[in-house]
Design a protein around this motif. Structure first.
Motif: not given
Length: 606
Positions: A591-592, A594-596, A599
């Motif tokens: 998840e991290q 994917h979020q990075q 962004a």
């Protein structure tokens, strides 16, 4: 650790006076006595004699009008983390002793010392010098069931600066020199002649037959060991006043059985009767698997061999004795067949626990199971004697039970007290976890203890927060225990609770302690725990032997989390918890990433 200090001596005392005191009190006369003005140093042949001298003489014997003081001679620089506690009530349970010791700090190791005294003696290693000092101050003369603890420093060789060893000659030492016994990984000694054989065969024999087993000038027992190629130890000096002595047989399982048969033949011949019961000893933690579910394993052995098998009660276990007696009644041939079947089950249980513990060791990064000491039925995994090169950690960590203490010191850790080196080291502080453990409602009082003492000691020992939730209804059969702490703290707290329920007989002797545990997982990770078509959860259950259920009809809570239910014995539950935590961590990392990625992508689009 056999050098003693004798203080408060009159200036007129001579070496001969001291020798006379030893003789009058039926103590061995030390070969070396160094007499100074007002004090002396003496060297005793063994620790048992040194302990007896302290117990018999210190504060009790007058010499030239002055009451002498006797204690271990320990240089100040070696008075560090190690202490010895004497005059412990023989009926004191390890659970109680562990809790008492934990009040003063982190206990690295507790080792019971074999003595001829009625009371127990233990050597304790604390994590720090300050904790050991506080324990000495608080425990000295502390009363427990009309027994007054006696506490002394003992040498902490780890506190001394390392000894510079001379360089080896060019080309190294010969293989003979390399075989010399030296300190092992946990402070014990390796012997090139000693090989670990897992679980030793342990028997009880009547004092009436001890002489026949030994034979004239030891010829019979020598012949027995030569024929069977085993090592047979008959512990004659232990259990003074008891009607039976223990026998330890080490070697390959088949050869141990041959030795057992020969011993039984000697006993039958001496007794001149057709039926003498065979008495075997096994650690309590293994007996449940021997009995089997609803006694099926034991019944099977009885039917197959034509014997009657009984097992001693849990209530008979004490600080001196955490082995159960397995009594087999039948003909000589039938008893020998039963021994083979019984020891096969016992060894299988031991090997399964070793495998589970090795697996568990890799599940919590940095966790050394030696440090935990969670099982109340015995003392906690690195053996002092490894089967490989001296000082090397063996590929399999067979640990030990400490049921046999000095007779089987290589079994001194799997179910009970940890080596001093076993302290948890982690590079970063582990995150706290919350676990919901369900126990029988009637066990709540035992877990809390008188005025909440037990649960406070448990929380202190584990380094965890332990709270018992209110009952959901007046007739609820289970209560929820909420445990908050690091992975290490969870392991300690849950392990002690499992052990406490077994010790307090909330489960039948033939039952294995299996409890339901619940942990929360992010709702997005629940599907990963289940896997496609239930593949992951099925693999998880096969791997851990625990039942794992992820209820599908759950509504996520305010933190978008759902419960996963885990039911099984302690190691099964722990393994399942660790594996599920790994899955959660993997999901969070993805998840991290994917979020990075989300962004960063607009920036690249410009």
């Amino acid at each position: 650790m056999n050098k003693l200090y004798i203080g408060n001596l009159s200036p007129s005392v001579t070496v001969e006076d001291l020798k006379r005191v030893f003789v009058e009190n039926k103590l061995p006369v030390p070969e070396r006595i160094v007499l100074k003005s007002g004090y002396a140093f003496v060297d005793f042949p063994d620790q048992n004699s040194a302990i007896k001298a302290i117990e018999i003489l210190s504060g009790k014997v007058q010499l030239h009008g002055k009451v002498i003081e006797v204690d271990y001679s320990v240089p100040k620089k070696l008075r560090c983390r190690k202490i010895q506690i004497r005059n412990i009530p023989p009926h004191l349970q390890w659970e109680v002793l562990d809790g008492l010791l934990a009040q003063y700090g982190t206990v690295g190791n507790v080792e019971q010392v074999n003595t001829d005294t009625e009371t127990a003696v233990v050597n304790v290693t604390y994590a720090t010098k300050e904790e050991a000092k506080e324990a000495i101050e608080k425990l000295t003369e502390q009363q427990f069931d009309d027994y007054s603890f006696k506490v002394s420093y003992i040498m902490d060789t780890d506190a001394a600066p390392p000894i510079q060893t001379p360089r080896a000659r060019r080309g190294g030492r010969s293989s003979r020199e390399q075989g010399t016994a030296q300190a092992g990984p946990s402070g014990g000694f390796c012997s090139p002649h000693f090989r670990q054989d897992g679980v030793a065969l342990r028997m009880l024999v009547s004092n009436d037959y001890v002489g026949a087993i030994i034979g004239r000038k030891g010829q019979t027992i020598k012949n027995l060991t030569d024929v069977t190629k085993t090592r047979v130890l008959l512990h004659r000096k232990e259990n003074a006043g008891q009607l039976e002595k223990s026998v330890t047989v080490r070697g390959d399982p088949d050869r141990c059985s041959d030795a057992c048969r020969m011993i039984m033949e000697i006993i039958h011949k001496e007794a001149n009767t057709t039926e003498i019961p065979l008495k075997l000893l096994a650690h309590d933690c293994l007996v449940g698997r021997l009995i089997g579910k609803r006694g099926c394993n034991l019944k099977g052995i009885e039917e197959e061999t034509g014997t009657k098998i009984t097992i001693s009660r849990l209530e008979e276990l004490t600080i001196y004795n955490y082995e159960r007696t397995i009594t087999v009644t039948g003909s000589l041939e039938a008893c020998c067949k039963a021994e083979v079947a019984i020891m096969k089950k016992v060894r299988e249980a031991y090997e399964n626990d070793v495998a589970a513990k090795n697996q568990q060791a890799s599940l919590i990064p940095g966790l050394n199971l030696n440090a935990l000491g969670i099982f109340s039925s015995g003392l906690p995994v690195l053996p002092p004697a490894a089967s490989g090169p001296c000082g090397a950690i063996p590929p399999v960590v067979p640990g030990g039970y400490s049921p046999f203490l000095s007779h089987s010191s290589h079994l001194s850790g799997l179910y009970g007290v940890p080596p001093a080196s076993a302290i948890l080291h982690q590079h970063s502080a582990p995150k706290e976890e919350v676990v919901y453990l369900y126990i029988p409602s009637q066990a709540v009082g035992a877990l809390i203890g008188k005025k909440g003492l037990h649960i406070k000691q448990l929380a202190h020992f584990a380094g965890a927060s332990i709270k018992i939730a209110p009952a959901e209804s007046p007739d609820a059969t289970e209560r929820m225990v909420i445990i908050t702490g690091t992975p290490e703290a969870q392991f300690k707290a849950q392990g002690r609770i499992f052990g406490k329920l077994k010790e307090e007989n909330f489960f039948l002797p033939k039952e294995e302690v299996k409890l339901e545990t619940q942990i929360k997982v992010p709702s997005i990770a629940a599907g990963r725990v289940i896997g496609k078509g239930g593949k992951t959860v099925n693999e998880l259950q096969n791997l851990t032997s625990a039942e794992v259920i992820v209820p599908r009809d759950q509504t996520p809570d305010e933190n978008d989390e759902v419960f996963v239910k885990i039911t099984g014995h302690f190691f099964a539950s722990q393994t399942a918890q660790r594996k599920i935590r790994e899955i959660i961590q993997q999901v969070k990392q993805q998840e991290q990433k994917h979020q990075q990625g989300a962004a960063v992508s607009p920036h690249h689009a410009k």
